[in-house]
Design a protein around this motif. Structure first.
Motif, PDB file in Angstrom:
ATOM      1  N   PRO A   1       0.758  -1.342  -0.234  1.00 32.72           N
ATOM      2  CA  PRO A   1       0.067   0.008   0.027  1.00 32.72           C
ATOM      3  C   PRO A   1       0.700   1.153  -0.078  1.00 32.72           C
ATOM      4  N   ARG A   2       2.226   1.112   0.618  1.00 29.70           N
ATOM      5  CA  ARG A   2       2.785   2.343   0.443  1.00 29.70           C
ATOM      6  C   ARG A   2       3.984   2.457  -0.832  1.00 29.70           C
ATOM      7  N   GLY A   3       3.546   1.500  -1.752  1.00 31.69           N
ATOM      8  CA  GLY A   3       4.398   1.546  -2.863  1.00 31.69           C
ATOM      9  C   GLY A   3       6.093   1.505  -2.600  1.00 31.69           C
ATOM     10  N   SER A   4       6.661   2.267  -3.203  1.00 33.82           N
ATOM     11  CA  SER A   4       8.193   2.219  -3.132  1.00 33.82           C
ATOM     12  C   SER A   4       8.602   2.406  -1.668  1.00 33.82           C
ATOM     13  N   GLN A   5       7.697   3.168  -0.770  1.00 36.47           N
ATOM     14  CA  GLN A   5       8.049   3.575   0.592  1.00 36.47           C
ATOM     15  C   GLN A   5       7.632   2.536   1.623  1.00 36.47           C
ATOM     16  N   THR A   6       7.532   1.397   1.171  1.00 36.39           N
ATOM     17  CA  THR A   6       7.368   0.243   1.999  1.00 36.39           C
ATOM     18  C   THR A   6       8.595   0.010   3.097  1.00 36.39           C
ATOM     19  N   GLN A   7       8.234   0.041   4.155  1.00 37.55           N
ATOM     20  CA  GLN A   7       8.790   0.130   5.247  1.00 37.55           C
ATOM     21  C   GLN A   7       9.357  -1.108   6.082  1.00 37.55           C
ATOM     22  N   VAL A   8      10.512  -1.707   5.943  1.00 40.32           N
ATOM     23  CA  VAL A   8      10.768  -3.031   6.780  1.00 40.32           C
ATOM     24  C   VAL A   8      11.581  -3.038   7.766  1.00 40.32           C
ATOM     25  N   GLN A   9      11.218  -3.439   9.065  1.00 41.83           N
ATOM     26  CA  GLN A   9      12.050  -3.291  10.371  1.00 41.83           C
ATOM     27  C   GLN A   9      12.044  -4.809  11.037  1.00 41.83           C
ATOM     28  N   VAL A  10      13.182  -4.795  11.882  1.00 43.22           N
ATOM     29  CA  VAL A  10      13.291  -6.161  12.496  1.00 43.22           C
ATOM     30  C   VAL A  10      13.113  -5.812  14.265  1.00 43.22           C
ATOM     31  N   GLU A  11      12.362  -6.439  14.644  1.00 45.66           N
ATOM     32  CA  GLU A  11      12.410  -6.411  16.251  1.00 45.66           C
ATOM     33  C   GLU A  11      13.318  -7.447  16.673  1.00 45.66           C
ATOM     34  N   ILE A  12      14.239  -7.261  17.462  1.00 45.10           N
ATOM     35  CA  ILE A  12      15.529  -8.217  17.639  1.00 45.10           C
ATOM     36  C   ILE A  12      15.665  -8.113  19.167  1.00 45.10           C
ATOM     37  N   ARG A  13      16.466  -9.105  19.815  1.00 40.06           N
ATOM     38  CA  ARG A  13      16.773  -9.311  21.072  1.00 40.06           C
ATOM     39  C   ARG A  13      18.465  -8.998  20.742  1.00 40.06           C
ATOM     40  N   GLY A  14      18.749  -7.643  21.361  1.00 42.17           N
ATOM     41  CA  GLY A  14      19.995  -7.314  20.966  1.00 42.17           C
ATOM     42  C   GLY A  14      21.406  -8.324  21.313  1.00 42.17           C
ATOM     43  N   SER A  15      22.294  -7.174  21.861  1.00 41.10           N
ATOM     44  CA  SER A  15      23.933  -7.802  21.871  1.00 41.10           C
ATOM     45  C   SER A  15      23.695  -8.763  23.011  1.00 41.10           C
ATOM     46  N   ARG A  16      24.444  -9.934  22.953  1.00 38.50           N
ATOM     47  CA  ARG A  16      24.585 -10.932  24.150  1.00 38.50           C
ATOM     48  C   ARG A  16      25.733 -10.262  24.806  1.00 38.50           C
ATOM     49  N   VAL A  17      25.435 -10.579  26.311  1.00 39.87           N
ATOM     50  CA  VAL A  17      26.486  -9.779  27.312  1.00 39.87           C
ATOM     51  C   VAL A  17      26.846 -10.797  28.040  1.00 39.87           C
ATOM     52  N   ARG A  18      28.189 -10.724  28.792  1.00 40.86           N
ATOM     53  CA  ARG A  18      28.534 -11.523  29.597  1.00 40.86           C
ATOM     54  C   ARG A  18      28.115 -11.578  31.225  1.00 40.86           C
ATOM     55  N   ASN A  19      27.569 -12.645  31.614  1.00 37.53           N
ATOM     56  CA  ASN A  19      27.198 -12.585  33.020  1.00 37.53           C
ATOM     57  C   ASN A  19      28.130 -12.470  34.028  1.00 37.53           C
ATOM     58  N   MET A  20      28.031 -12.476  35.261  1.00 40.15           N
ATOM     59  CA  MET A  20      29.188 -12.485  36.338  1.00 40.15           C
ATOM     60  C   MET A  20      29.945 -13.471  35.951  1.00 40.15           C
ATOM     61  N   ALA A  21      29.573 -14.861  35.581  1.00 38.39           N
ATOM     62  CA  ALA A  21      30.232 -16.084  35.573  1.00 38.39           C
ATOM     63  C   ALA A  21      31.054 -16.159  34.214  1.00 38.39           C
TER      64      ALA A  21
END
Length: 671
Positions: free
Chosen positions: A178-198
């Motif tokens: 419906p928005r033609g060439s302005q069709t917007q695609v996005q990704v919903e993500i779980r971001g960077s992995r981080v190190r826990n205290m262990a």
């Protein structure tokens, strides 16, 4: 809040400089001297890339790389964008480094559900790379554009997604795009992995763990982990992870963090934005390590008496006639499409009876929870409206006030009635002079602002789902009903049309479109579909082949997806014909002669069935005999040489649609 001036003077920072480089070390020292890394840090500069830019998909050669913590909705930078043979392919880089994973895709501001082939519909497909390896190895791009995109375009350790857009007909194009060439695609993500205290890599929205990652990550401060005070960080991580009741029922983590930063953002500003999600402060321990405190009330374990105080300078903590009397907070709400969302204002109603409204905005972009932000707003209000702030000069007994306990904010008790001080104060700064024999301690009065109950929680503005979406007239036709309509072709020859009807949509501008195909098909199958004549809420086929199975599909022209109205085997003559009469059998040594009379009406053909037992269900069809209505008919069953035993015969009339009569017989012969 405490950022201790001694941070900038110890040998610790000299060693940090050697580890992470002069520029980074200088930057963090400057931050320690000039910036209060605390809840007030929410007022620091915003990210150099706005949230709108981060969530958009753009073609931009100088777009900075982005890292994200927690749950985020992201656009990105087009690395590839080419069309060929009626389809468009694009590769978008959205994250620097590996992310934990994909939650879902969004199209034009709405989350979408893909099928098992990662398709949104027959024209649109999305693929995903999490950044753990090569981000550019999409086979369709490599095979279709070998001159433009080769194996050298690796996008190593960049999280990416590929969009493939097909080419619907002009009629269907607005429905799919419906928005033609302005069709917007996005990704919903779980971001960077981080190190826990262990030391294990995990996905976490715990604010303490995410801040610790920024301090130690090569794309952050790059401070060696062994330079962090493990006990302090463990206590703060545990605090952030505490379960806090919420009004909707259940609990949430006390301090969560979801947000992003670009590699071009000044790290002191990024750190400030992250600390704002948890009322956190960075400090140095007595051993020269980096610790973290804040986020909770701490009963003081140090008392300064009048005997220890050399001088006092005190002032009012706020001006009730000039400081703000309305605090308006906002956070980025996953339930509101990751848009900034306001919480209920905190208002000084007594002040507002006699004074004009003075508004203070409070934006904590990395806070993902309205309950969490309301708790933070309560803390901020208390710290912005202190009764007294000032500076104590003490003897060296004041060194006891230098280092916090590490179980919340840094507080001391001052018991000096002769100076008019008898209360708990937060330590906001600390310096000392051994030669001069004195300490300079910044103090600010505070009453415990950390208590919280669900009764204090105010509701969020309603989401679209709460309000109910407006009627979607692009839904497919409702209650499609498919029936056969027998028509006279000529004489006693009949044919069948299929007629489909749907509910009235209750609005103008929707035209029914229907198609039929021989065979049994899904609505979106590539079958030999033929247009049906449609008018209003009805559509019909032409005359169809008798005894053939057909599928009908319907939609609103240019406005909805196809749906299957049904599949049916057409029967032009559904009426059961009369059975044969006077059915008899006579056997000789070589033949069995069968005789019967055809009915006056409804006759077309007679079937002859045979069995050695009296079971018609297991009998074998041996002949189909034509004849004339109302006249005698016969059939001769030739016997093989030496035939013996008992044989049983049945006669069944059928109409042109092969609808059978009841059987006549059995007629039995013994050979």
């Amino acid at each position: 809040m405490a950022i201790f001036t001694y941070l900038a003077t110890t040998a610790f920072w000299t060693s940090v400089t050697a580890t992470i480089g002069t520029t980074a070390a200088g930057a963090i020292i400057t931050a320690g001297q000039a910036v209060t890394w605390s809840i007030a840090s929410a007022l620091l500069a915003k990210p150099q890339m706005s949230r709108q830019e981060m969530m958009a998909t753009l073609s931009q050669t100088d777009r900075p790389r982005v890292r994200a913590y927690g749950r985020n909705l992201m656009g990105g930078n087009r690395a590839f964008f080419e069309a060929q043979d009626g389809s468009l392919l694009q590769i978008v880089v959205f994250h620097h480094g590996q992310v934990d994973g994909l939650i879902r895709f969004w199209v034009d501001g709405e989350p979408v559900q893909l099928d098992g082939a990662n398709k949104l519909n027959r024209y649109t497909q999305f693929l995903f790379r999490d950044g753990s390896g090569i981000g550019g190895d999409y086979s369709e791009v490599l095979s279709r554009f070998p001159a433009l995109w080769t194996a050298a375009h690796r996008l190593q350790n960049q999280a990416t997604f590929q969009s493939a857009f097909g080419d619907p007909s002009d009629e269907d194009f607005p429905k799919f795009y419906p928005r033609g060439s302005q069709t917007q695609v996005q990704v919903e993500i779980r971001g960077s992995r981080v190190r826990n205290m262990a030391g294990a890599e995990i996905y976490s929205e715990n604010a303490g763990i995410c801040i610790r990652d920024l301090l130690t990550h090569p794309d952050g401060w790059n401070i060696p982990v062994d330079r962090l005070n493990a006990a302090s960080w463990q206590a703060f991580v545990n605090l952030c992870g505490q379960a806090v009741p919420v009004a909707a029922g259940g609990t949430e983590m006390r301090y969560r963090l979801c947000g992003y930063y670009t590699l071009n953002d000044p790290l002191k500003e990024v750190t400030g934005r992250m600390l704002a999600t948890c009322d956190g402060q960075i400090y140095e321990t007595a051993e020269g390590e980096i610790g973290i405190l804040g986020g909770a009330w701490s009963e003081p374990d140090v008392t300064i008496t009048g005997a220890d105080i050399l001088s006092v300078q005190m002032a009012d903590g706020f001006d009730p006639f000039t400081d703000y009397n309305v605090l308006k907070g906002s956070f980025v709400s996953p339930d509101h499409g990751y848009q900034p969302t306001e919480i209920a204002e905190l208002r000084d109603e007594a002040s507002l009876l006699t004074q004009e409204e003075r508004l203070q905005t409070y934006e904590v972009e990395m806070c993902p929870s309205h309950s969490q932000l309301q708790r933070l707003a309560k803390i901020k209000l208390a710290k912005d409206r202190r009764e007294h702030v000032g500076t104590l000069r003490t003897n060296l007994v004041g060194l006891k006030a230098r280092f916090p306990k590490g179980d919340g904010i840094h507080t001391i008790r001052i018991d000096a009635p002769e100076f008019g001080l008898d209360a708990v104060f937060e330590v906001t700064s600390h310096g000392f002079d051994i030669v001069g024999g004195f300490c300079e301690i910044g103090i600010a009065s505070i009453a415990n602002p950390y208590g919280w109950s669900t009764a204090q929680e105010k509701p969020l503005p309603p989401t679209i789902d709460d309000l109910g979406k407006p009627a979607n007239f692009q839904l497919p036709p409702a209650n499609a009903a498919l029936v056969q309509q027998v028509v006279e072709v000529s004489g006693d020859v009949s044919g069948v049309k299929l007629v489909v009807s749907v509910d009235d949509p209750g609005r103008d501008g929707l035209a029914l479109k229907a198609q039929v195909a021989a065979g049994d098909h899904a609505a979106d199958a590539a079958a030999p579909w033929v247009e049906m004549a449609a008018q209003g809420n009805l559509a019909e086929t032409g005359v169809l082949d008798d005894l053939q199975t057909y599928t009908v599909r319907v939609k609103w022209r240019g406005r909805s997806e196809w749906i299957r109205a049904g599949g049916v085997k057409v029967i032009a003559n559904p009426s059961i014909p009369p059975a044969p009469t006077a059915f008899d059998a006579v056997a000789t040594r070589t033949n069995v002669y069968l005789d019967w009379r055809n009915p006056q009406t409804g006759f077309w053909r007679t079937q002859i069935w045979r069995n050695t037992t009296a079971d018609f269900a297991s009998a074998t069809l041996i002949a189909t005999v034509s004849g004339n209505a109302g006249q005698p008919s016969n059939f001769t069953d030739e016997l093989p040489a030496g035939a013996s035993g008992t044989r049983r015969y049945w006669a069944v009339n059928i109409n042109p649609s092969r609808v059978p009569s009841t059987e006549a017989g059995p007629a039995t012969v013994t050979l």
